[in-house]
Design a protein around this motif. Sequence first.
Motif, short mmCIF file in Angstrom:
data_model
loop_
_atom_site.label_atom_id
_atom_site.label_comp_id
_atom_site.label_asym_id
_atom_site.label_seq_id
_atom_site.Cartn_x
_atom_site.Cartn_y
_atom_site.Cartn_z
N PHE A 27 0.83 -1.20 0.00
CA PHE A 27 0.00 0.00 0.00
C PHE A 27 0.87 1.25 0.00
O PHE A 27 0.66 2.17 -0.80
N SER A 28 1.86 1.30 0.87
CA SER A 28 2.73 2.47 0.95
C SER A 28 3.52 2.66 -0.34
O SER A 28 3.70 3.79 -0.81
N ARG A 29 3.98 1.55 -0.91
CA ARG A 29 4.69 1.66 -2.19
C ARG A 29 3.76 2.20 -3.27
O ARG A 29 4.16 3.01 -4.11
N GLY A 30 2.50 1.77 -3.23
CA GLY A 30 1.51 2.28 -4.19
C GLY A 30 1.30 3.78 -4.05
O GLY A 30 1.22 4.50 -5.05
N VAL A 31 1.22 4.25 -2.82
CA VAL A 31 1.08 5.69 -2.59
C VAL A 31 2.29 6.44 -3.15
O VAL A 31 2.15 7.48 -3.81
N ALA A 32 3.48 5.90 -2.92
CA ALA A 32 4.69 6.53 -3.45
C ALA A 32 4.66 6.55 -4.98
O ALA A 32 5.00 7.57 -5.59
N HIS A 33 4.24 5.44 -5.57
CA HIS A 33 4.14 5.41 -7.05
C HIS A 33 3.16 6.46 -7.55
O HIS A 33 3.42 7.12 -8.57
N LEU A 34 2.02 6.62 -6.85
CA LEU A 34 1.07 7.65 -7.26
C LEU A 34 1.70 9.04 -7.19
O LEU A 34 1.52 9.86 -8.09
N GLN A 35 2.43 9.31 -6.11
CA GLN A 35 3.08 10.61 -5.97
C GLN A 35 4.10 10.85 -7.09
O GLN A 35 4.33 11.99 -7.49
N LEU A 36 4.70 9.77 -7.55
CA LEU A 36 5.69 9.87 -8.63
C LEU A 36 5.05 9.86 -10.02
O LEU A 36 5.73 9.94 -11.03
N GLY A 37 3.71 9.71 -10.06
CA GLY A 37 3.00 9.74 -11.33
C GLY A 37 2.93 8.41 -12.06
O GLY A 37 2.54 8.38 -13.22
N ASP A 38 3.27 7.32 -11.40
CA ASP A 38 3.22 6.00 -12.02
C ASP A 38 1.96 5.27 -11.57
O ASP A 38 1.99 4.44 -10.67
N ARG A 39 0.85 5.61 -12.21
CA ARG A 39 -0.45 5.07 -11.82
C ARG A 39 -0.51 3.55 -12.01
O ARG A 39 -1.09 2.85 -11.19
N GLU A 40 0.07 3.05 -13.06
CA GLU A 40 0.03 1.61 -13.34
C GLU A 40 0.72 0.82 -12.23
O GLU A 40 0.19 -0.19 -11.74
N ALA A 41 1.90 1.25 -11.82
CA ALA A 41 2.61 0.57 -10.74
C ALA A 41 1.84 0.69 -9.43
O ALA A 41 1.78 -0.26 -8.64
N ALA A 42 1.24 1.86 -9.20
CA ALA A 42 0.44 2.06 -7.99
C ALA A 42 -0.73 1.08 -7.95
O ALA A 42 -1.00 0.45 -6.92
N MET A 43 -1.42 0.93 -9.06
CA MET A 43 -2.57 0.02 -9.11
C MET A 43 -2.15 -1.42 -8.84
O MET A 43 -2.83 -2.17 -8.12
N ALA A 44 -1.01 -1.82 -9.39
CA ALA A 44 -0.51 -3.18 -9.15
C ALA A 44 -0.22 -3.38 -7.66
O ALA A 44 -0.55 -4.43 -7.09
N ASP A 45 0.38 -2.38 -7.03
CA ASP A 45 0.66 -2.48 -5.59
C ASP A 45 -0.62 -2.51 -4.78
O ASP A 45 -0.73 -3.28 -3.82
N PHE A 46 -1.58 -1.68 -5.13
CA PHE A 46 -2.85 -1.67 -4.39
C PHE A 46 -3.57 -3.01 -4.53
O PHE A 46 -4.15 -3.52 -3.58
N ARG A 47 -3.51 -3.58 -5.73
CA ARG A 47 -4.14 -4.91 -5.92
C ARG A 47 -3.44 -5.98 -5.07
O ARG A 47 -4.09 -6.85 -4.49
N GLN A 48 -2.12 -5.91 -5.00
CA GLN A 48 -1.38 -6.87 -4.18
C GLN A 48 -1.72 -6.68 -2.70
O GLN A 48 -1.92 -7.66 -1.97
N ALA A 49 -1.79 -5.43 -2.26
CA ALA A 49 -2.17 -5.17 -0.87
C ALA A 49 -3.57 -5.71 -0.59
O ALA A 49 -3.80 -6.33 0.45
#
Length: 110
Positions: free
Chosen positions: A62-84
């Motif tokens: 989840f935290s990695r997903g938030v960081a990805h969102l802040q960095l503008g990488d929505r695709e990576a964020a979504m993958a992390d949120f799904r894993q969480a």
Amino acid sequence: MLRGDPVAALADLDRAVQLDPTYAPAYVNRSYVYNQLRQPQKALADAERAIQLDPGIPEAYFSRGVAHLQLGDREAAMADFRQALALFSKSGNFANQAILQQLLRQLGVE
């Protein structure tokens, strides 16, 4: 999530990591603090370290997903949120599972 002064929390978490560099929850919590401080690169690094140490901690994804969102990488964020979400579901943590499902819906994923 941590409450209170993030700078004070950061100092405590730095000390925790120094005392036991293999304790994954310290990295997860420090990642949360870095996200609060809008330092996504540091948040990302700590979340990734936590995942290396213990890939079963949903909060790390989840935290990695938030960081990805802040960095503008929505695709990576979504993958992390799904894993969480999958890990929260597996553990029976239905409160966090519901929160993540709502987040994914708001982001137009679910």
